[in-house]
Design an enzyme around this catalytic site. Sequence first.
Site, PDB file in Angstrom:
ATOM      1  CG  ASP A  97      88.801 139.901 100.630  1.00  0.00           C
ATOM      2  OD1 ASP A  97      88.463 139.822  99.187  1.00  0.00           O
ATOM      3  OD2 ASP A  97      89.841 140.041 100.988  1.00  0.00           O
TER       4      ASP A  97
ATOM      5  CG  ASP B 123      79.591 137.906  87.923  1.00  0.00           C
ATOM      6  OD1 ASP B 123      79.159 139.184  88.087  1.00  0.00           O
ATOM      7  OD2 ASP B 123      80.597 137.683  87.454  1.00  0.00           O
TER       8      ASP B 123
ATOM      9  CD  GLU C 187      83.409 139.761  89.723  1.00  0.00           C
ATOM     10  OE1 GLU C 187      83.070 140.707  89.017  1.00  0.00           O
ATOM     11  OE2 GLU C 187      84.683 139.712  90.363  1.00  0.00           O
TER      12      GLU C 187
ATOM     13  CG  ASN D  24      86.270 144.752  95.722  1.00  0.00           C
ATOM     14  OD1 ASN D  24      86.178 144.510  97.051  1.00  0.00           O
ATOM     15  ND2 ASN D  24      86.431 144.090  94.899  1.00  0.00           N
TER      16      ASN D  24
END
Length: 555
Positions: A438, A421, A464, A429
């Site tokens: 991304d 993770d 994620e 983000n």
Amino acid sequence: MQLDWYLAPFALATLLAWGVAVVAWRRRQTPGALALAVVMLGVGLWSAMDFGQWAVTEPALLRGFDRALYLGVVLAPPGLVALAQDLTGHGERLTGRLLALFAIEPLAVQLVLWTPELGHLFLARLQVQPGSPVELAVTYGPLFWVHSLYSYALILWALVTVARARRHASPLLRRQLGTVLAAALPPVLANGLTLFEARTQLALLRNLDLTPLGFALTGPILAWALFGQGMFDLVPVARDRVLELVRDAVLVVDRQGRLTDANPAADELLRLVDPGLPPRLAGQRLETLLATWPPGARRSLATLRQAPAADELRLPTPSGLRRFELRRSPLSDRRGRVLGELLVLHDETERLAAQEALAQANADLQRQLATVAELQARLAEQAIRDPLTNAYNRRFLDRALEEHLAEAQERGTGLSLVFVDLDHFKALNDTCGHATGDQVLVAVTRLLDRGARSGDLVCRYGGEELVVLLPGTPKATALARAEQWRRQLHQLRVPAAGPNSGPQVTASFGVASLPEDACSASALLAAADAALYAAKRAGRDRVVAAGLTATNAAP
């Protein structure tokens, strides 16, 4: 009237001939039956007039009956020709024009006989001789002998037609055509005796005309051949007719290389290649007829003629290139002596073109199937891949995990699962944008994939979160590899949009193994997920194994 015993055969012959004519007329759909009916009608008239000629004593009636009997005489010869043509499969030759030509001689005979100024040319003298019985002495004129020669020519024509057909017939048909030939003998012999007596004036037969009696015997024999022997069901199609209809070009060549016969298809082909050929091809040397053919085609034909074989021949024509299957067969007599050869050219142009088109269509279809298979494989691959990272998706992970779990339990080998993770991914983000997020996901996936062995599976679990499935890997090894990945992430920098440098990427790892931590796929996922959350609670950027304490953070 004068009646005597010798009149009985003529009366019986009349009844017999007309009886056969009625039977033949009723079965006129049978090949040859209508012609037989005409012949027997004439024979019956002939016999009846002969009977009347000998039964009356009045001179005028005697002369009338003698002229009238030729109403029947003139019907028999052309009727026999028509019968022979029908029986040998050439009934289509009996055209209206030919029948009209046949009618000329009978009409001319009647015109001469019944015209006083011309009658002496046929019957030079009709003299009544008194006595018991009263007789009629006949002297024949020149036209009578012309008529006789013409009649014999027609009868000979009919006999030759049947005899030639019999040579090529099957054994059963040969026997039946032999019956027809035998049926012609009685009237020929009877007429020959009658003419001989008239010519020599020996009066051995009391001037009786035996010809209708002979024909009266012929009628039942012909009827038996047609209706009793089943000839109408077995009438052969003559071989020359078959060659006329066959589409293959057929050439017959003698030992000297001369063309002796060619069917219409061969004649058309030869003239298609060389329109300047002479009107009559029979008798020409084959090399001369093929002089304008391409050298390759002539060589193929010459090679083929050395031995019985088959070959392909390509022949340019005004309509385009045509391809033939060329076959040669030697023609031998019964003693085995080679008399010539039979060449058959079967036009394969359309079939080969269709075959090549089919092959091309099949090749196109195979290419299309390969394309479809490739597209299906791509679709199948896309169905189990994450579109962003190209890692396997969760659907594939669920299936693969069950399969590898069953295999590990069956073989007793290890199976480990690493949950990954990314730390503070939402903040990344928000700060750098989703495009940078991304890029981080893609870069982390590639890092994990580069460190995976053959058979290891890297999957995007969601958001994620990533999962690495390690078949055959014990827990200690899985922990070491997870720690290695954690350290490698410290070196990873992802370019960020704008002037700021890319963020440092860290991740938390949870490791679970079979059989220490779980016995099922769902339990294994749950154990690894619990270890992952333990790593997050311990401060992130660390590796935690299910049932163990977290490792230290990165230095």
